[in-house]
Scaffold this motif. Sequence first.
Motif, short mmCIF file in Angstrom:
data_model
loop_
_atom_site.label_atom_id
_atom_site.label_comp_id
_atom_site.label_asym_id
_atom_site.label_seq_id
_atom_site.Cartn_x
_atom_site.Cartn_y
_atom_site.Cartn_z
N GLN A 30 0.85 -1.19 0.00
CA GLN A 30 0.00 0.00 0.00
C GLN A 30 0.88 1.25 0.00
O GLN A 30 1.91 1.28 0.68
N TYR A 32 1.74 5.13 1.07
CA TYR A 32 1.45 6.09 2.13
C TYR A 32 2.20 7.37 1.82
O TYR A 32 3.22 7.36 1.14
N ARG A 48 6.27 10.15 -0.68
CA ARG A 48 5.46 8.94 -0.84
C ARG A 48 6.34 7.71 -0.62
O ARG A 48 7.48 7.67 -1.09
N ILE A 69 4.60 1.70 9.48
CA ILE A 69 3.40 2.52 9.58
C ILE A 69 2.61 1.96 10.76
O ILE A 69 2.39 0.75 10.84
N ASP A 86 -9.36 1.62 5.78
CA ASP A 86 -8.11 2.38 5.72
C ASP A 86 -7.44 2.27 4.36
O ASP A 86 -6.42 2.92 4.11
N PRO A 88 -6.60 3.08 0.59
CA PRO A 88 -6.65 4.38 -0.09
C PRO A 88 -7.90 4.58 -0.95
O PRO A 88 -8.38 5.70 -1.07
N ASN A 98 -5.84 9.87 6.70
CA ASN A 98 -5.24 8.88 7.60
C ASN A 98 -4.29 9.56 8.59
O ASN A 98 -3.19 9.13 8.80
N PHE A 101 -2.31 7.63 11.24
CA PHE A 101 -1.22 6.75 10.88
C PHE A 101 0.08 7.51 10.98
O PHE A 101 0.23 8.59 10.41
#
Length: 181
Positions: A30, A32, A48, A69, A86, A88, A98, A101
């Motif tokens: 994923q 973040y 990112r 995370i 949670d 995206p 988020n 997080f």
Amino acid sequence: MNLLKRVRGWISSIAIAFVISLVIGIFLIQPYRVDGHSMDPTLHDNQRVFVSKLSHTFSYFPDYGDIVIIDSRVDRDRSFRDDVLDNPIFQLLLNRSNRNFYIKRVIGKPGDVLELKDHRVYRNGVPLDEPYLNEVMSESADEQWVVPDDHIFVMGDNRNNSQDSRVIGFIPLDHVLGKKL
């Protein structure tokens, strides 16, 4: 009739792609976005990163020094529903952020005795070698923690500007959402 078959084909293709992306985001990998400066100089605001979700999926502990995370809401239980919402895709659809997080570095695992003294972190009596730090910690009070079972202790690399386990407490294993790739 031919148009109806094409529309149905497109809809089923989109639905399959949606389900596959959910499965990938929930269980495997994923993206973040770093929010803030608590991991400077290693990671920067708005950077990112991709996170492997395998440690969360199979409930195993990250290693010392791993960047993870975490869900900072340690006073509540997490469920599979949280993992789904949670994602995206749902964050975008539900217009949610988020902000709960955090991205931090693993400093302690169950049974470790962690100490802050002389502006340094000690694990089980041994000072940590932390070349990723940019400056000396300004902590003045000596503190000590013993990491409980099924928890970890995390800290940001920018120790003087980080909401981490020193503030929010120990992180339950199910609140570790993944490890930075």
